[in-house]
Write an enzyme that holds these catalytic residues in place. Structure first.
Site, short mmCIF file in Angstrom:
data_model
loop_
_atom_site.label_atom_id
_atom_site.label_comp_id
_atom_site.label_asym_id
_atom_site.label_seq_id
_atom_site.Cartn_x
_atom_site.Cartn_y
_atom_site.Cartn_z
N CYS A 312 -6.75 25.50 19.37
CA CYS A 312 -8.03 25.25 20.06
C CYS A 312 -8.98 24.28 19.35
O CYS A 312 -9.56 23.42 20.02
CB CYS A 312 -8.78 26.54 20.41
N ARG A 341 1.57 31.58 11.65
CA ARG A 341 0.74 32.76 11.40
C ARG A 341 1.46 33.69 10.43
O ARG A 341 2.68 33.89 10.56
CB ARG A 341 0.45 33.52 12.70
N GLN A 359 3.26 27.31 20.89
CA GLN A 359 2.56 27.88 22.05
C GLN A 359 2.56 26.85 23.18
O GLN A 359 2.38 25.66 22.92
CB GLN A 359 1.12 28.19 21.69
N ASP A 361 0.23 25.89 25.15
CA ASP A 361 -1.20 26.13 25.12
C ASP A 361 -1.94 25.20 26.06
O ASP A 361 -1.50 24.08 26.28
CB ASP A 361 -1.67 25.85 23.68
N HIS A 363 -6.28 24.31 27.17
CA HIS A 363 -7.70 24.65 27.15
C HIS A 363 -8.37 23.91 28.27
O HIS A 363 -8.20 22.71 28.41
CB HIS A 363 -8.29 24.29 25.79
N LYS A 443 -10.22 38.68 29.41
CA LYS A 443 -8.93 38.00 29.61
C LYS A 443 -8.07 38.70 30.64
O LYS A 443 -8.26 39.88 30.93
CB LYS A 443 -8.17 37.91 28.28
N HIS A 489 -8.84 29.50 27.55
CA HIS A 489 -7.57 29.33 26.85
C HIS A 489 -6.53 29.92 27.76
O HIS A 489 -6.77 30.98 28.34
CB HIS A 489 -7.47 30.19 25.58
#
Length: 616
Positions: A312, A341, A359, A361, A363, A443, A489
């Site tokens: 992000c 991670r 990911q 991902d 945004h 979420k 996200h």
RNA sequence: GCCGGGGUAGCUCAGUGGCAGAGCAGCUGAUUCGUAAUCAGCAGGUCGUGGGUUCAACCCCCAUCCCCGGCUCCA
């Protein structure tokens, strides 16, 4: 009445599960509100299996009188009971315990409920040396009385209800032993947990054990090795994935599909670096809130850098690199971003839980008035993508504001409402997870159901009030003033590694043609067919079909078997017939033995490309 | 990280304080064969890694790494 059926072993009075014996104490008027509980309901299963867990505890106490009892609830698939015991159980113990359980079941002892005062209960369990029960008793705040259940001389503190007698348990199986902390708290004592399951008939138990076998057969770690898809190498490090050619081509196919569809859906693709200055992570709040999942910083020319756990901040930086007007919104940035991670060694698991993963991902920066529309878009898009991989059933959860949160309650309300309305507009059934939202916003999580009915969390759609503030992102509104966009996200597949693992198990390694690493294998009958067979595979390869050749000096049966075991979707056999006709009549064999064709070469190519194109 | 179980050939797995094994896969040769295993031969190992005990350790002890089943957390 349903209650007369012997399938009923407990009742629900006004939705509250009770022992069958309460019936005798009820007035005629009250019987209206009563419902029989059988094994077919979730509540019924829980009562049944909880009763089995008592029998487990009883058996353990008989065989291991020193064992102290902790707790023994039913779970979604069975039950467990935790014991404090000096010497851990062995698999042989498990067999002996199970045998004793069957004896206790055979005795058909009634489960007898007694209500006693808390002090009396404390006295009983104190005398028995059951310190964990005593601790539980202290925590039962409400009411002066508690219930205990006795069965064949074995007494346990228990809310109940239970089946009428031990003989009601028709089929039980102990499955595994594991360590588990008392009350799930790693600072407290590690207990020995025995897992088991119980069913209302031997057939159902057998079916469940077969299901477990099937799960084992489909294990992505096993199939990953057999099909040469990926590996994890000790020398490289735990939780780090090597994608082998067969896995890599599948990943490439998924990525191409993903990128193409994102461009069609008007997303912009980004690439961002794998590390960034620690200051960035301080600013984003990750260093404060997420540090336990981050690796130690590294020093570069006197400055600290950190490998990225999330994408992000980079997307925010791209957004901020130029002025944005209300006309630019919504801005949709998508990236297949690889993050790292820290995960504790004990939790790593094949592709499902790793330390480095990619990911899918995105945004999205939107105006308030665009929020609901965007969420609806994302939901549509998500379901389309998941559907393509053969997932058709979902469990959807809406998570609301937790105790610790940022942003105003009004904004939370607005965003939660937008999520809810979008779900309702799509006609999606969902459950609310109260207080389970992330600290920065509510979420939606979507769990897909795989071909064995197991639910896997993949997609997540999260509203974020935090980062736009922290990074001071804005857009110029119609009024000429600066406004704060809302950030969303979202990930559809979640992590490519994990999603790949799920796909392997979902398809049991039998990937549909568009994903299969080798789509067709060309097999020769004899050496004299090699030249022509080579021309067939070349023709297919030229059309972008992934072809593999087996021109080895082996019998055709051997080659077919080999091809089927490697799960190649089609094989084309080239012998005298095919060679002599110059490819005018080629037939192909599906890995299950079914045949297609005969076609001329062009017809075979059309057939295959059509199936690839439709992603069936 | 913690509790328990493991790590022996590419894979699946036997094995024992005294010469390291099988099946499959691999390689070589023979066979040239029509829809799920042709035959024969060969090769393959620091017995996870490091240390210790012993005349001798794959085996016993200690440490360590990794894997498996859980706990906790999550993509």
């Amino acid at each position: 009445m349903l209650l007369r059926e012997n399938r009923v072993f407990a009742v629900a009075v006004g939705g509250e599960p009770k022992d069958l014996s309460v019936m005798g104490r009820m007035g005629a008027g009250e019987l209206e509100d009563i419902e029989g509980l059988t094994f077919s309901s979730t509540a019924g299963k829980a009562v049944y299996r909880h009763s089995a867990s008592h029998i487990l505890a009883h058996a353990v106490k008989e065989l291991f009188p020193d064992a102290k009892l902790a707790i023994g609830p039913a779970t979604a698939e069975g039950f467990y009971y935790d014991f404090d015991i000096h010497v851990p159980f062995t698999p042989a113990d498990l067999e002996a315990i199970e045998k004793r359980m069957l004896e206790l079941i055979k005795k058909n002892s009634p489960f007898i409920r007694k209500e006693i005062s808390k002090t009396e209960a404390a006295e009983i369990f104190g005398r028995m040396g059951e310190t964990y029960k005593a601790e539980l008793l202290q925590d039962i705040a409400s009411g002066e009385t508690v219930s205990i259940y006795e069965e064949g001389g074995f007494v346990d503190l228990c809310r109940g209800p239970h089946v009428p007698n031990t003989g009601r348990i028709k089929a039980v199986k102990l499955l595994s032993i594991a360590g588990a902390y008392w009350r799930g708290d790693e600072k407290r004592k590690m207990l020995q947990r025995i897992y088991g399951t119980a069913f209302d008939s031997k057939e159902e138990l057998k079916k469940y054990l077969e299901f477990l076998e099937e799960v084992k057969k489909r294990d992505h770690r096993k199939l990953g090795r057999e099909l040469d898809l990926f590996s994890i190498n000790e020398e490289i490090g735990a939780g780090l994935i090597l994608w082998h050619p067969n896995g890599a081509i599948i990943r490439k196919t998924i990525e191409d599909f993903w990128r193409d569809e994102h461009l069609k859906a008007d997303y912009k693709l980004l690439f961002s670096p794998h590390m960034a200055r620690l200051d960035l992570w301080r600013k984003s709040g990750h260093w404060d809130f997420y540090r336990e999942n981050m690796y130690s910083p590294m020093e570069v020319e006197g400055m600290e850098y950190e490998i990225k756990p999330m994408n992000c901040p980079f997307h925010l930086a791209v957004y901020k690199s130029g002025l944005k007007s209300y006309r630019d919104l919504p801005v949709r940035y998508a990236e297949l971003g690889t993050v790292y991670r820290f995960e504790r060694s004990g939790v790593l698991h094949g592709l499902m839980r790793v330390r480095g993963f990619t990911q899918d991902d995105a945004h999205i920066f939107a105006r308030e008035d665009q929020l609901e529309g965007e969420i609806l878009n994302i939901l549509d898009f998500t379901l389309f993508i998941l559907n393509t991989f053969g997932f058709e059933e979902y469990d959807v959860y809406l998570s609301t504001r937790p105790e610790k949160y940022v942003g105003s309650p009004e904004n939370w309300e607005l965003a939660t409402k937008a999520l809810r309305l979008a779900l309702e507009a799509k006609g999606l059934k969902y459950d609310i997870d109260p207080g389970e939202g992330v600290f920065y916003g509510p979420k939606i999580d979507i769990k897909v159901k795989d071909s064995l009915g197991r639910a896997w969390q993949c997609s997540t759609i999260q509203v974020d009030f935090n980062n736009p503030e922290r990074f001071d992102v804005s857009y110029r509104g119609t009024d000429g003033k600066e406004h704060r966009p809302i950030m969303i996200h979202r990930a559809l597949m979640g992590s490519l590694e994990r999603f790949f693992g799920i796909l392997i198990e979902h398809y049991a390694g039998d990937f549909p043609l568009w994903l299969a690493p080798a789509q067709v294998e060309v097999l020769t009958i004899a050496e004299r067919h090699i030249e022509f067979a080579g021309s067939v595979s070349a023709a297919l390869r030229k059309e972008g079909i992934r072809v593999q050749e087996n021109f080895e000096n082996e019998k055709i049966g051997y080659k077919i078997r080999h091809s089927a075991m490697r799960k190649v979707p089609y094989s084309v056999i080239i012998g005298d017939k095919e060679t002599e006709s110059g490819g005018a009549a080629l037939s192909a064999r599906k890995k299950n033995g079914e045949s297609i064709g005969p076609f001329p070469i062009a017809g075979l190519i059309d057939f295959l490309t059509e199936e690839i194109k439709t992603r069936r």
